[in-house]
Write a protein that holds these residues in place. Structure first.
Motif, mmCIF file in Angstrom:
data_model
loop_
_atom_site.group_PDB
_atom_site.id
_atom_site.type_symbol
_atom_site.label_atom_id
_atom_site.label_comp_id
_atom_site.label_asym_id
_atom_site.label_seq_id
_atom_site.Cartn_x
_atom_site.Cartn_y
_atom_site.Cartn_z
ATOM 1 N N ASN A 1 0.861 -1.174 0.000
ATOM 2 C CA ASN A 1 0.000 0.000 0.000
ATOM 3 C C ASN A 1 0.897 1.224 0.000
ATOM 4 O OD1 ASN A 1 -2.511 -1.335 0.130
ATOM 5 N ND2 ASN A 1 -2.322 -1.559 2.341
ATOM 6 N N ILE A 2 0.450 2.254 -0.636
ATOM 7 C CA ILE A 2 1.191 3.517 -0.664
ATOM 8 C C ILE A 2 0.810 4.324 0.573
ATOM 9 C CG2 ILE A 2 1.534 5.683 -1.918
ATOM 10 C CD1 ILE A 2 0.703 4.048 -4.479
ATOM 11 N N ILE A 3 1.813 4.757 1.334
ATOM 12 C CA ILE A 3 1.544 5.575 2.514
ATOM 13 C C ILE A 3 2.000 7.021 2.328
ATOM 14 C CG2 ILE A 3 1.461 3.651 4.136
ATOM 15 C CD1 ILE A 3 4.351 4.273 4.920
ATOM 16 N N GLU B 1 1.748 9.335 -0.857
ATOM 17 C CA GLU B 1 1.363 9.575 -2.258
ATOM 18 C C GLU B 1 2.246 10.615 -2.946
ATOM 19 O OE1 GLU B 1 -1.008 8.187 -4.205
ATOM 20 O OE2 GLU B 1 -1.901 6.886 -2.700
ATOM 21 N N LYS B 2 2.739 11.576 -2.190
ATOM 22 C CA LYS B 2 3.542 12.650 -2.781
ATOM 23 C C LYS B 2 4.892 12.158 -3.278
ATOM 24 C CE LYS B 2 1.373 16.286 -0.095
ATOM 25 N NZ LYS B 2 1.521 17.278 0.952
ATOM 26 N N ARG B 3 5.409 11.076 -2.708
ATOM 27 C CA ARG B 3 6.755 10.602 -3.040
ATOM 28 C C ARG B 3 6.769 9.312 -3.860
ATOM 29 N NH1 ARG B 3 9.719 10.100 2.393
ATOM 30 N NH2 ARG B 3 11.480 9.676 1.058
ATOM 31 N N ILE B 4 5.610 8.697 -4.077
ATOM 32 C CA ILE B 4 5.585 7.384 -4.734
ATOM 33 C C ILE B 4 6.191 7.423 -6.129
ATOM 34 C CG2 ILE B 4 3.223 7.591 -5.630
ATOM 35 C CD1 ILE B 4 4.938 4.391 -4.263
ATOM 36 N N ASP B 5 6.053 8.523 -6.843
ATOM 37 C CA ASP B 5 6.591 8.606 -8.204
ATOM 38 C C ASP B 5 8.122 8.598 -8.254
ATOM 39 O OD1 ASP B 5 4.067 8.578 -9.309
ATOM 40 O OD2 ASP B 5 3.905 10.760 -9.387
ATOM 41 N N GLN B 6 8.782 8.686 -7.117
ATOM 42 C CA GLN B 6 10.251 8.606 -7.072
ATOM 43 C C GLN B 6 10.756 7.181 -7.283
ATOM 44 O OE1 GLN B 6 11.706 10.166 -3.359
ATOM 45 N NE2 GLN B 6 10.589 12.092 -3.573
ATOM 46 N N LEU B 7 9.973 6.208 -6.881
ATOM 47 C CA LEU B 7 10.467 4.821 -6.868
ATOM 48 C C LEU B 7 10.730 4.229 -8.248
ATOM 49 C CD1 LEU B 7 8.542 3.100 -3.948
ATOM 50 C CD2 LEU B 7 10.955 3.676 -4.076
ATOM 51 N N GLY B 8 9.818 4.384 -9.181
ATOM 52 C CA GLY B 8 9.977 3.779 -10.502
ATOM 53 C C GLY B 8 11.258 4.192 -11.202
ATOM 54 N N ARG C 1 11.819 2.934 -0.157
ATOM 55 C CA ARG C 1 10.544 2.253 -0.363
ATOM 56 C C ARG C 1 9.799 2.071 0.951
ATOM 57 N NH1 ARG C 1 12.327 -2.032 -2.292
ATOM 58 N NH2 ARG C 1 12.133 -3.276 -0.429
ATOM 59 N N ASN C 2 10.516 1.755 2.011
ATOM 60 C CA ASN C 2 9.872 1.544 3.307
ATOM 61 C C ASN C 2 9.360 2.843 3.927
ATOM 62 O OD1 ASN C 2 10.078 -1.264 3.361
ATOM 63 N ND2 ASN C 2 12.188 -1.155 4.074
ATOM 64 N N GLU C 3 9.865 3.980 3.482
ATOM 65 C CA GLU C 3 9.330 5.268 3.921
ATOM 66 C C GLU C 3 8.051 5.614 3.164
ATOM 67 O OE1 GLU C 3 12.340 8.208 3.287
ATOM 68 O OE2 GLU C 3 13.765 7.251 4.646
ATOM 69 N N ILE C 4 7.909 5.103 1.954
ATOM 70 C CA ILE C 4 6.827 5.481 1.052
ATOM 71 C C ILE C 4 5.704 4.447 1.009
ATOM 72 C CG2 ILE C 4 6.311 5.987 -1.379
ATOM 73 C CD1 ILE C 4 9.192 7.037 -1.628
ATOM 74 N N THR C 5 6.033 3.191 1.268
ATOM 75 C CA THR C 5 5.053 2.112 1.179
ATOM 76 C C THR C 5 5.098 1.227 2.413
ATOM 77 O OG1 THR C 5 6.544 0.519 0.112
ATOM 78 C CG2 THR C 5 5.319 2.019 -1.343
#
Length: 97
Positions: free
Chosen positions: A10-12, A14-21, A79-83
């Protein structure tokens, strides 16, 4: 035989999730992996995680080497900070673990 690394989460943040890909793909490709699934999921039973990414590697060993690499471990911190979720290793059907 191929090996897979599956991130189910789950995404926790949302503002930073686009950094991972953009950070993940070059590292995966460096270890001969490729993205085979990267999408939101519709949960039919069980786990409430709503996103999944699956990377396929040319061998079981290359999947393990990728996951244990310094680059992947550094990315895991972000990833663990974002998800929140799970990461699993799955060998191709019929492969020994």
């Amino acid at each position: 035989m191929s090996g897979y690394i599956i991130y189910h989460y789950n995404i926790i943040d949302e503002k930073r999730i686009d950094q991972l890909g953009p950070l993940s793909l070059p590292i995966v490709e460096k270890y001969s992996g490729k993205l085979v699934v990267g999408s939101g999921v519709r949960v039919l039973e069980g786990s409430p995680y709503t996103n999944m990414v699956i990377y396929k590697f040319k061998s079981i060993e290359s999947a393990k080497v990728f996951y244990e690499s310094k680059e992947a471990q550094e990315l895991s911190k972000l990833r663990n900070e974002i998800t929140e979720g799970i990461v699993v290793f799955v060998p191709e059907y019929g492969a020994e673990q």
